[in-house]
Design a protein around this motif. Structure first.
Motif, PDB file in Angstrom:
ATOM      1  N   ALA A 158      38.680  47.009  38.927  1.00 16.42           N
ATOM      2  CA  ALA A 158      37.846  45.951  38.518  1.00 16.42           C
ATOM      3  C   ALA A 158      37.179  46.627  37.072  1.00 16.42           C
ATOM      4  CB  ALA A 158      36.986  45.886  39.699  1.00 16.42           C
ATOM      5  N   SER A 208      40.536  46.339  45.884  1.00 13.62           N
ATOM      6  CA  SER A 208      41.418  45.176  45.440  1.00 13.62           C
ATOM      7  C   SER A 208      41.325  44.255  46.513  1.00 13.62           C
ATOM      8  CB  SER A 208      42.952  45.658  45.191  1.00 13.62           C
ATOM      9  OG  SER A 208      43.273  46.401  46.231  1.00 13.62           O
ATOM     10  N   ARG A 234      39.296  41.204  45.631  1.00 14.38           N
ATOM     11  CA  ARG A 234      39.935  40.358  44.756  1.00 14.38           C
ATOM     12  C   ARG A 234      40.921  39.367  45.633  1.00 14.38           C
ATOM     13  NH1 ARG A 234      39.333  44.580  41.762  1.00 14.38           N
ATOM     14  NH2 ARG A 234      41.364  45.247  41.763  1.00 14.38           N
ATOM     15  N   ASP A 257      41.693  35.364  43.487  1.00 14.33           N
ATOM     16  CA  ASP A 257      41.778  35.508  42.044  1.00 14.33           C
ATOM     17  C   ASP A 257      41.983  36.961  41.746  1.00 14.33           C
ATOM     18  OD1 ASP A 257      41.663  35.531  39.520  1.00 14.33           O
ATOM     19  OD2 ASP A 257      39.737  34.381  39.369  1.00 14.33           O
ATOM     20  N   MET A 258      43.334  37.413  41.624  1.00 13.06           N
ATOM     21  CA  MET A 258      43.349  39.017  41.314  1.00 13.06           C
ATOM     22  C   MET A 258      42.877  39.286  39.999  1.00 13.06           C
ATOM     23  SD  MET A 258      44.314  39.697  44.107  1.00 13.06           S
ATOM     24  CE  MET A 258      44.674  41.950  43.770  1.00 13.06           C
ATOM     25  N   MET A 271      39.710  38.394  38.925  1.00  7.91           N
ATOM     26  CA  MET A 271      38.544  38.225  38.728  1.00  7.91           C
ATOM     27  C   MET A 271      37.885  39.855  38.790  1.00  7.91           C
ATOM     28  SD  MET A 271      35.624  36.286  41.144  1.00  7.91           S
ATOM     29  CE  MET A 271      36.193  34.982  40.510  1.00  7.91           C
ATOM     30  N   THR A 299      35.824  41.885  40.417  1.00  9.63           N
ATOM     31  CA  THR A 299      34.911  42.181  41.535  1.00  9.63           C
ATOM     32  C   THR A 299      35.672  43.372  42.181  1.00  9.63           C
ATOM     33  OG1 THR A 299      33.781  41.189  43.504  1.00  9.63           O
ATOM     34  CG2 THR A 299      36.156  40.577  42.915  1.00  9.63           C
ATOM     35  N   THR A 352      33.182  41.562  47.875  1.00 11.73           N
ATOM     36  CA  THR A 352      33.353  40.328  48.075  1.00 11.73           C
ATOM     37  C   THR A 352      32.902  40.082  49.668  1.00 11.73           C
ATOM     38  OG1 THR A 352      35.019  39.792  46.599  1.00 11.73           O
ATOM     39  CG2 THR A 352      34.589  38.166  48.377  1.00 11.73           C
TER      40      THR A 352
END
Lengths: 81, 81, 81, 81, 81
Positions: free
Chosen positions: A56, C55, C58, C63-64, C66, C68, C71
């Motif tokens: 990220a 990962s 995401r 949404d790969m 984004m 972040t 989450t």
């Protein structure tokens, strides 16, 4: 993402190629540990920021080939620790 | 990226294939924990460095097939812990 | 995945592009450390949630691209700490 | 990479498919925490080793589809804790 | 991989789409911290298991699009903490 405070710029005369012109900042996490992050935002010492780690961090730099595992994503307003 | 100090070279007679000719160094993080990193910079014991972890460690080695999760990225000048 | 409690929204006027319209929440993990997460669920302060990191964060946002690394994946019912 | 000491083999009668014939070892990190690693080297209890984590663990196994997040990369000679 | 003990099922009425029919378990790591994992093995409270994290958790689920960062990989026999 983690919450950190900006400490200073990183002074580093010898480094590997692959940071391009990215600014490097020394940050302090909520436990007081100092870390180094790439900065696409433009931050000043004392400001509170939030950071993305791992892949990220490269998405945040808009460059998947940049050597970074920690990037400043934004400045937090009115942060109360 | 993390801030660490170089302790020594790693003496290791038996290891898996996949480090090619990469130098391996023993580092000490800011909490005193010892870790092993690949070194594309050329560092000496006592120097302060910053390191990239995870897949960023392979980007820093310019070799995505190298077996590393920690790479020295640069020598920090005038570091005050 | 980790178990965390929702603290507040994140107030952040200056940030990098790449979060689109994702809501950002401040969470507190089981040790009391505060973190920032993207929220596709819609959570309120005080609720207990579980989060995916790296990962997987995401994937959870669908949404790969984004930015972040954390989450919120769901609200936990009847959680006893 | 981290420095760990070999504790024992892992005795595990029921596990998911995807380790193929990989040997699994119980290791102890420098803080005394026990972890499980895949072993392509062939190590014995008491030996000091260094390990790669994350996707580097799969590179070290020469099999990117193996279910591992920790692999023994080499035996350290003359290690003084 | 880490060694953990099964605590309970996760009761969660509202969650994001992307876990399909995967069972979610609450686990406790060797430090007592509670975590949530996907379970392809079928485990019961009190059992000792080992888990894979990060992208290895998705390999263990045989589904690289599943939202998981922690998967139970096997039940450990005769585990002495």
């Amino acid at each position: 993402m983690e919450i950190m405070q900006v400490v200073s710029d990183l002074v580093c005369s010898k480094r590997v190629v692959g940071f391009n012109n990215a600014s490097l900042r020394v940050l302090k996490d909520l436990k007081g540990k100092q870390l180094v992050a790439t900065d696409p935002v433009g931050v000043s010492p004392g400001e509170w920021v939030f950071t993305a780690s791992g892949s990220a961090a490269r998405i945040a730099m808009k460059d998947m080939k940049m050597i970074t595992d920690l990037t400043i994503c934004g400045i937090i307003d009115d942060w109360y620790e």
